[in-house]
Design a protein around this motif. Structure first.
Motif: not given
Length: 316
Positions: A240-247, A162-181
């Motif tokens: 919803l991305l694996p944290e290591f992938l989104a960082m 086992r290497l490590f467990d997966e942790t998922l983080v929800a994220c989006a583009a800044p412009a998308f979040l400005r349009a959808n607070p």
């Protein structure tokens, strides 16, 4: 283990048979092998004699393979490929050995590739060949020495680290979040949710972790994380991305975290290897290196069951 010679035909017999089966004629096989047509015919006949059964039906100077010959040919073709690959690997790297590793695309790109130079520096005699595989496969048929696997330690006939467990983080583009607070996790309900085939319960688990009921699925569906990440970066929805992938994208501002804590994924990342390769020096070197590279990650996870932190081999 001793092997009856009758069932170990010479390579010349097998290559002639395989070439005739693949090309459809002794003439074509002879041209490919740089032999005479008569020599190819004799080699095939000698193989039939050694095996004690016909491999081709001879009709009007045509050779028609039997169904048994077709099945036999598939196995012989794989075996010849393995012999050729082993010979090429030995010629290319006689001192250290070659490691054929199957990787998950996102894991290979974002986690393994930036660290691989460290492994090669510590083991200069080893050459690594990488190929992507999204799904589980047969080690014997594919010829890999090891693989990176996501899920649980249930790969039959293989050892697991086992290497490590997966942790998922929800994220989006800044412009998308400005349009959808989004001020709280409940606000995500109304947004398009990007989804991936290999994690069908990811979004329901995310909503459940935040005390919410998941909405009906809506949003694009992907088979890999890379295009889903790009879709999020270009404002097509929430990922919803694996944290290591989104960082990297979070650190460089292409993506932004949503309110709400990261959640545990549905599995872990594992190094797996066929039992027959457990003591192969390049596999041992990779296993030890990955165990050291991921030790801090497992410590931070506070893994409770120590059995998950080491090698484990399950037999069929």
């Amino acid at each position: 283990m001793s092997r009856p010679r009758r069932f170990l035909p010479s390579v010349s017999l097998l290559t002639a048979f395989e070439a005739v089966l693949r090309t459809g004629s002794t003439a074509a096989a002879a041209r490919e092998l740089d032999l005479t047509q008569g020599a190819v015919s004799r080699l095939v006949q000698n193989l039939e004699s050694q095996l004690g059964q016909p491999l081709f039906l001879r009709e009007r100077r045509r050779l028609i393979p039997t169904e048994a010959a077709r099945a036999y040919g598939r196995d012989i073709s794989r075996a010849l490929d393995l012999v050729a690959r082993a010979s090429m690997e030995l010629a290319a790297n006689p001192g250290g050995g070659v490691l054929s590793l199957a990787i998950l695309p996102a894991f290979g790109t974002r986690w393994l590739a930036p660290r691989l130079a460290g492994f090669l520096s510590a083991h200069p005699g080893i050459t690594i060949n990488l190929a992507t595989r999204l799904k589980r496969f047969n080690f014997a048929a594919e010829g890999f020495d090891a693989a990176i696997h996501f899920g649980v330690d249930d790969w039959r006939g293989a050892g697991h680290l086992r290497l490590f467990d997966e942790t998922l983080v929800a994220c989006a583009a800044p412009a998308f979040l400005r349009a959808n607070p989004i001020r709280q996790p409940a606000d995500v309900h109304a947004l398009p949710l990007l989804q991936i085939e290999t994690r069908p319960t990811a979004w329901p688990e995310w909503f459940r972790a935040h005390g919410l009921v998941a909405p009906l699925p809506r949003g694009m569906l992907f088979d890999q994380f890379a295009p889903m990440t790009q879709a999020a970066i270009h404002g097509l929805g929430v990922a919803l991305l694996p944290e290591f992938l989104a960082m990297p994208d979070l650190d460089e501002g292409r993506l932004q975290r949503l309110p709400g804590a990261p959640v545990s994924g549905t599995g872990s990342y594992w190094l797996v290897w066929p039992e027959a390769r457990a003591d192969y020096p390049p596999v041992v070197a990779l296993r030890d290196w990955l165990a050291a590279e991921t030790a801090d990650l497992r410590a931070r996870e506070g893994a409770g069951d120590g059995a998950d932190d080491g090698d484990r081999t399950r037999t069929p």
